[in-house]
Write a protein that holds these residues in place. Structure first.
Motif, mmCIF file in Angstrom:
data_model
loop_
_atom_site.group_PDB
_atom_site.id
_atom_site.type_symbol
_atom_site.label_atom_id
_atom_site.label_comp_id
_atom_site.label_asym_id
_atom_site.label_seq_id
_atom_site.Cartn_x
_atom_site.Cartn_y
_atom_site.Cartn_z
ATOM 1 N N ILE A 140 13.074 -2.584 11.285
ATOM 2 C CA ILE A 140 14.184 -3.213 10.562
ATOM 3 C C ILE A 140 13.841 -3.371 9.081
ATOM 4 C CG2 ILE A 140 15.558 -5.337 10.360
ATOM 5 C CD1 ILE A 140 16.283 -3.648 12.791
ATOM 6 N N SER A 141 12.594 -3.765 8.790
ATOM 7 C CA SER A 141 12.217 -3.945 7.384
ATOM 8 C C SER A 141 12.346 -2.632 6.628
ATOM 9 C CB SER A 141 10.775 -4.422 7.260
ATOM 10 O OG SER A 141 10.501 -5.417 8.181
ATOM 11 N N ILE A 142 11.853 -1.550 7.248
ATOM 12 C CA ILE A 142 11.939 -0.246 6.575
ATOM 13 C C ILE A 142 13.399 0.119 6.368
ATOM 14 C CG2 ILE A 142 11.562 2.227 6.898
ATOM 15 C CD1 ILE A 142 8.865 1.578 8.103
ATOM 16 N N LEU A 143 14.211 -0.136 7.403
ATOM 17 C CA LEU A 143 15.631 0.183 7.315
ATOM 18 C C LEU A 143 16.281 -0.549 6.148
ATOM 19 C CD1 LEU A 143 17.189 2.020 9.250
ATOM 20 C CD2 LEU A 143 18.154 -0.021 10.287
ATOM 21 N N PHE A 180 0.837 -1.202 0.000
ATOM 22 C CA PHE A 180 0.000 0.000 0.000
ATOM 23 C C PHE A 180 0.871 1.252 0.000
ATOM 24 C CE2 PHE A 180 -4.301 -1.559 1.943
ATOM 25 C CZ PHE A 180 -4.420 -2.446 0.891
ATOM 26 N N ALA A 181 1.925 1.226 0.834
ATOM 27 C CA ALA A 181 2.789 2.401 0.929
ATOM 28 C C ALA A 181 3.463 2.665 -0.415
ATOM 29 C CB ALA A 181 3.839 2.208 2.021
ATOM 30 N N LEU A 237 10.184 10.295 2.306
ATOM 31 C CA LEU A 237 9.339 10.947 3.307
ATOM 32 C C LEU A 237 7.889 10.479 3.197
ATOM 33 C CD1 LEU A 237 10.590 14.639 3.384
ATOM 34 C CD2 LEU A 237 10.823 12.892 5.130
ATOM 35 N N THR A 238 7.492 9.994 2.041
ATOM 36 C CA THR A 238 6.130 9.490 1.878
ATOM 37 C C THR A 238 6.058 8.017 2.269
ATOM 38 O OG1 THR A 238 5.892 10.989 0.028
ATOM 39 C CG2 THR A 238 4.202 9.318 0.265
ATOM 40 N N PHE A 239 6.991 7.249 1.754
ATOM 41 C CA PHE A 239 6.925 5.798 1.951
ATOM 42 C C PHE A 239 7.048 5.405 3.423
ATOM 43 C CE2 PHE A 239 8.822 1.591 2.264
ATOM 44 C CZ PHE A 239 7.934 0.850 1.487
ATOM 45 N N ILE A 240 8.019 5.984 4.117
ATOM 46 C CA ILE A 240 8.293 5.534 5.493
ATOM 47 C C ILE A 240 7.088 5.735 6.409
ATOM 48 C CG2 ILE A 240 9.781 5.853 7.502
ATOM 49 C CD1 ILE A 240 12.066 6.428 5.531
ATOM 50 N N PRO A 241 6.538 6.971 6.500
ATOM 51 C CA PRO A 241 5.373 7.084 7.382
ATOM 52 C C PRO A 241 4.159 6.322 6.858
ATOM 53 C CG PRO A 241 5.786 9.168 6.271
ATOM 54 C CD PRO A 241 6.945 8.268 5.946
ATOM 55 N N ILE A 254 18.414 -0.445 0.645
ATOM 56 C CA ILE A 254 18.482 -0.937 -0.737
ATOM 57 C C ILE A 254 18.169 0.203 -1.704
ATOM 58 C CG2 ILE A 254 17.375 -2.474 -2.422
ATOM 59 C CD1 ILE A 254 16.899 -4.432 -0.078
ATOM 60 N N TYR A 255 17.150 0.967 -1.374
ATOM 61 C CA TYR A 255 16.728 2.077 -2.225
ATOM 62 C C TYR A 255 17.854 3.107 -2.376
ATOM 63 C CZ TYR A 255 13.671 5.861 -3.863
ATOM 64 O OH TYR A 255 13.094 6.863 -4.579
ATOM 65 N N ILE A 256 18.485 3.438 -1.240
ATOM 66 C CA ILE A 256 19.568 4.425 -1.292
ATOM 67 C C ILE A 256 20.729 3.884 -2.111
ATOM 68 C CG2 ILE A 256 21.301 5.637 0.098
ATOM 69 C CD1 ILE A 256 19.200 5.907 2.286
#
Lengths: 407, 300, 377
Positions: free
Chosen positions: B281-284, B86-87, B231-235, B289-291
């Motif tokens: 941890i998953s977000i991290l 969803f994010a 900034l959109t995906f994380i929250p 990977i994205y960075i």
């Protein structure tokens, strides 16, 4: 009390001192308590719950004489309110009569969330800044069992004798020493009369295909599951077990999965009724009275044929509150039938005070005949109380319920 | 050579300067320690707590119960995956909607400061009201009896018994709307610095407007897009308000909602902590990977 | 080393005529260009010279397609391009700001236009272009890592490699220091000769325009004042603005008193000054008479004949190769001149001197002109 008064105030240090004083203390128990001081102290401070000990014994000095205030945490729309003056008339009357100032806060929006908020402080015996808290039977029972409340001095509350006889003794507070009933209500079923003229008689009727996707049920486990179990013929007060509960969970899950139930909600279900997204569902009685008053009498509420649930919210004094006497004076004030009638005329739930019905004649004669405020014996016979659960049962059943409602 | 020439006073001044630096960052370090490092440690410790037999509700003792993680992961992995899914959709939608908005305000209206200001305020204005109220407003907008749902039913895009609220569509729409400014503002800040003479140069070098956009504007605004998407995906991944208010109880539940219910309703502190930790941890990992993939040195 | 010209002349024509006809550009509050008529023959190095705000940059932007003319038409090589968007025009621009793409390497910058044209040899040609401007060794750098002069050359290469029919240069040397500027002027001229393209060079530097251009057009107030080869413009300015903006001039007011043998007699403060009819814009009445400072000789002794003024030296400045004098002539004003340093010292401050010049060097302007038009302050 006199013994513990000599011990240090902080309960964890006290536990440590106690452990040292016991003959059978071991190195390990001292170390584990000491270790807990570090991390669990932090955990408790963060309000995330502690680790050990059940009963909390705290010595507090009552400062009511020198501090004429009382702090009361309650739910929203649960006390008579003057929209124009932005004041609570009965609170003003109380202050006028006693000189005690009341800090009234609509702080509570859910039993669980409020428990989560204050549990850490209660456990470590700290003042949570409230002298009266208002919680539902089962949560009141949990707080009393865990020793998070103070025993009431009924001598200060002579009007407590006006509490309805059926509420003078309750299983979650044996002897009614720690709590008094604030308001009572039913969970039942309701429908929009225009959108669904057929009407409902039982919980089963909610599964009519014509209502697909337009049904909402409460996220309060005892009400939704209570009604479903009553429909299955279970005696809620009796000794039912996990299989009865499980059968009702299956019905719930099935109706969520096939889209019959649109949403499982707390207080906000009311907006769904008003917006028209929901046209039938499991609801609380008082809400329907208020909503009909504000929205042209669109809905009808009934207790299902198989029975509804009866719940109460209860006033309690949390542990470590230093203004218990003031709190008791406030309670006494509200068990005066005239004051109780004034509150009932506003909040529209069942009034638990004997004599309030007669007083209501003077305020609003129409409401006297409203069975949702002054129920008939027949209605009450139809309403059942969800039996008390022990801690393990509570965890298991609420976990099952939360998983079923996908939250 | 220069070292030898320095006087003791100079050396002392140098040291003082270094110390000043430490003093200056210490409030930040303290805040980070108090409000980030410590809570994380507490969270981690809590996630390993065990419930002793016969314990009261909310009573757990310190332990090293790694199985807490296995339990919640096996029970709630669909919600975890759904949160990221969803994010991700919300982030892509926010980018598709937000980029043109940012471009319009930052580049097209660059000369028209008044209009630019008005649009910026309009963009940020919803943020002056509560997040929950705004989401609640969306519920009304998308309601069954509302204009949008009725219109869609009229043109037969929505079946007669279909609805917009209590659907994955509503949850993703809510996420997109609520986090849109987090996408627009970094891109706006970035495009505000875009040198439009580069676009003239690009046009002069035979690039059509579309090519100019893909070859110049887009790569030049990459740092803004990068910041905006994060900034959109994380929250959005950790959000529970949108799924709670706009979702159903079937196929929209996100992990934030599960954590909320484990924590406040079931009073399963270790489970809720373990889930929070897994989410963190998953977000991290995803962000790293994205960075690695997109965030080159000059973008950061 | 094979030059870019040699590599590509076989496939692409070198330059084309540029024709602006009746071009006007009006903005909301002012008119930038008025009814401009211009024909630039193929292969010309053409300079548009004028002070800032004269409309020269707007003219360039209209040719590039970055600005649409309010009126008139533009054609390149006989094809009307007025309606073509910028990216479809066979022109390229070297911008004053260089406008290099900061996110691309030097080589990618140079190859940008070629790639847009789907040129299969884009990379090879870009490398050759970098070779031409002698920057092959910096191909993989980013523009920000280059010096100003290097960036300028990359911008030039980026435009040149496309072999445009017309190359537009918008004050490309404006940001460089004097020494680098001189060097780049020579290089640009050399490259233009080599590739044979039509160059339109916009500048406010009259020396730059004269050194590089085959033809210079002096613009003022949205119009072309005068156009021609640099020497012609310098030797025979037709307006006070050109006389003053392009080099220095001594302008004095006078009245035509007679004409004989192709020479006008002009009375300037009771002196008779001769002016060839062919060099006069106006042949009767009030005129403005001009002469370039270097054409005047200065002496303490009067010489026989006309074309002579006398005055008092009010300022002497010695520059090494020359000595510059400012002489106050009664009823005329200060007249500037200088003499080559051949060891002599003709005059000192306060001396009374005589100024004389060959009548062939006088030029006549319209009598209603302001003698200060185009004077750079």
């Amino acid at each position: 009390m006199s013994h513990s008064q000599r011990l240090p105030q902080d309960p964890q240090i006290r536990a440590l001192v106690k452990a040292m004083g016991q003959r059978s203390f071991s190195r390990r128990s001292v170390l584990s308590t000491a270790g807990a001081l570090g991390l669990t102290g932090l955990l408790a401070a963060c309000g995330t719950g502690g680790s050990s000990g059940t009963k909390t014994e705290v010595a507090v000095t009552d400062i009511s004489d020198t501090d004429p205030t009382v702090n009361w945490a309650n739910w929203t729309l649960y006390l008579d309110y003057d929209d124009k003056k932005k004041t609570y008339p009965t609170l003003d009357a109380f202050t006028k009569e006693t000189g005690i100032k009341v800090n009234y806060a609509e702080d509570i929006d859910g039993n669980d969330s409020y428990y989560g908020k204050v549990q850490g402080q209660l456990k470590s015996g700290q003042d949570i800044g409230q002298d009266i808290i208002t919680l539902t039977d089962w949560m009141a029972g949990r707080l009393i069992r865990q020793g998070y409340t103070q025993e009431l001095n009924l001598d200060n509350i002579p009007n407590s004798a006006n509490l309805l006889p059926s509420l003078q003794n309750v299983d979650f507070d044996p002897g009614r020493k720690h709590s008094l009933t604030w308001q009572t209500g039913y969970a039942g079923i309701a429908w929009n009369k225009k959108a669904y003229p057929k009407g409902l008689k039982s919980v089963e009727d909610l599964w009519d295909p014509a209502l697909k996707g337009r049904v909402t049920v409460l996220d309060e486990m005892r009400d939704t599951m209570g009604l479903l179990m009553l429909q299955n013929g279970v005696d809620l007060t009796g000794s039912w077990g996990e299989s009865e509960f499980g059968a009702a969970i299956d019905t719930l899950r099935q109706n969520i999965e096939n889209g019959q139930i649109r949403q499982v909600k707390g207080n906000s279900y009311k907006q769904d009724f008003i917006s028209g997204d929901a046209i039938a569902g499991i609801v609380w009685s008082g809400d329907m009275v208020q909503m009909n008053f504000e929205n042209d009498d669109q809905w009808e509420f009934v207790i299902p044929e198989a029975g509804g649930t009866l719940w109460s919210d209860n006033l309690m004094v949390p542990v470590a509150s230093p203004r218990k006497t003031n709190a008791e004076k406030l309670m006494d004030f509200y068990y005066d039938p005239a004051v109780a009638a004034e509150v009932a005329a506003y909040v529209n739930f069942i009034c638990p005070v004997a004599g309030a019905k007669e007083e209501m004649e003077k305020i609003d004669p129409d409401l006297v005949s409203n069975p949702l405020i002054f129920p008939t014996d027949e209605d009450l016979a139809h309403a059942h109380v969800f039996r008390s659960l022990d801690a393990d049962e509570e965890s298991t059943l609420s976990s099952q319920f939360q998983d079923a409602i996908g939250a | 050579m220069s070292v030898e020439l320095r006087s003791k006073d100079e050396i002392r001044a140098e040291k003082r300067k270094n110390r000043t630096g430490i003093y200056l960052i210490s409030p930040g370090l303290l805040v980070l320690t108090l409000f980030f490092a410590l809570p994380v440690v507490v969270l981690l410790a809590m996630s390993l707590y065990v419930k002793p037999p016969g314990a009261e509700i909310g009573e757990f003792v310190p332990g090293f119960e790694l199985s807490n993680y296995a339990t919640v992961l096996s029970a709630y992995w669909p919600e975890l995956l759904r949160s990221f899914w969803f994010a991700l959709i919300a982030t892509v939608l926010a980018l598709l909607i937000g980029f043109p908005m940012a471009y319009l305000v930052a580049v097209r209206l660059r000369e028209r400061t008044l209009l630019q200001g008005i649009l910026l305020v309009l963009l940020i204005a919803p943020f002056f009201s509560s997040f929950i109220l705004r989401t609640q407003a969306w519920k009304q907008i998308l309601a069954d009896e509302g204009f949008i749902a009725q219109s869609l039913k009229f043109i037969a895009i929505l079946p007669p018994d279909g609805h917009l609220t209590a659907t994955p569509f509503a949850v993703v729409a809510g996420l997109t709307y609520n986090f849109l400014p987090f996408m627009v503002l970094p891109i706006y800040a970035n495009l505000g610095r875009l040198d439009t003479r580069l676009l003239e140069a690009s046009a002069d070098l035979y690039a059509s407007p579309i090519t100019s956009f893909t070859k110049v504007t887009l790569p030049m605004s990459a740092p803004g897009i990068f910041a905006g998407t994060l900034l959109t995906f994380i929250p959005a991944a950790g959000d529970y308000v949108n799924s709670a208010l706009l979702g159903n109880n079937r196929d929209t539940t996100m992990i934030g909602q599960v954590i909320d219910s484990r924590f406040f309703r079931v009073i399963d502190y270790p489970g809720a902590s373990a889930l929070s930790f897994i989410l963190m941890i998953s977000i991290l990992i995803l962000v790293t990977i994205y960075i690695r993939r997109f965030g080159t040195k000059e973008l950061m | 080393m094979t030059t870019l010209a040699e590599r590509t002349t076989s496939t692409v024509s070198a330059g084309a005529d540029l024709h602006l006809s009746g071009i006007s550009k009006r903005f909301a509050s002012f008119s930038a260009v008025e009814d401009l008529e211009l024909l630039v023959p193929s292969g010309t190095f053409f300079a548009l010279l004028g002070p800032s705000g004269c409309g020269k940059s707007t003219t360039l932007r209209m040719i590039a397609g970055l600005e649409a003319p309010s009126e008139g038409s533009i054609s390149i090589g006989g094809q009307d391009v007025t309606a073509l968007p910028s990216h479809r025009r066979p022109v390229n621009t070297v911008f004053q700001s260089y406008a290099l793409f900061p996110h691309m390497s030097v080589l990618e910058n140079v190859a940008f236009g070629l790639k847009r044209k789907k040129d299969k040899q884009a990379m090879d040609k870009a490398k050759a272009g970098l070779e031409l401007v002698e920057l092959s060794h910096l191909a993989n750098r980013k523009p920000a890592q280059l010096s100003g002069g290097q960036q300028q050359r990359v911008a030039l290469a980026r435009a040149l490699v496309n072999r445009p029919q017309v190359l537009l240069l918008d004050e490309p040397l404006g940001a460089l220091d004097m020494k680098l500027r001189r060097q780049m002027q020579l290089e640009l001229k050399k490259i233009q000769t080599e590739v044979g393209l039509t160059f339109i060079h916009v500048t406010h530097d009259q020396e730059e325009a004269m050194t590089m251009a085959d033809v210079v057009a002096v613009m003022n107030g949205g119009r072309i004042e005068q156009m021609g080869p640099p020497r012609e413009l310098y030797e025979l300015p037709r307006t006070a603005f050109v006389a003053n903006f392009l080099g220095k001039s001594n302008l004095m007011r006078g009245t035509v008193t007679g004409e004989s043998e192709g020479m006008l007699s002009v009375n300037v403060a009771s002196h008779t000054i001769l002016l060839p009819v062919s060099r006069a814009v106006q042949t009767s009445g009030e005129v403005v008479l001009g002469v370039r400072p270097e054409k005047i000789t200065i002496d303490r002794v009067a010489v026989a004949g006309d074309n002579q003024l006398s005055g008092t030296v009010i300022d002497v400045s010695f520059t090494g190769t020359t000595t510059e004098y400012l002489v106050e002539v009664e009823q005329v004003g200060p007249i500037g001149t200088f003499s080559q340093n051949r060891g002599q010292q003709p005059a000192q401050e306060g001396d009374t001197v005589f100024l004389a010049w060959d009548a062939e060097h006088s030029f006549g302007l319209a009598g209603d002109e302001s003698v200060n038009a185009g004077v750079e302050s």
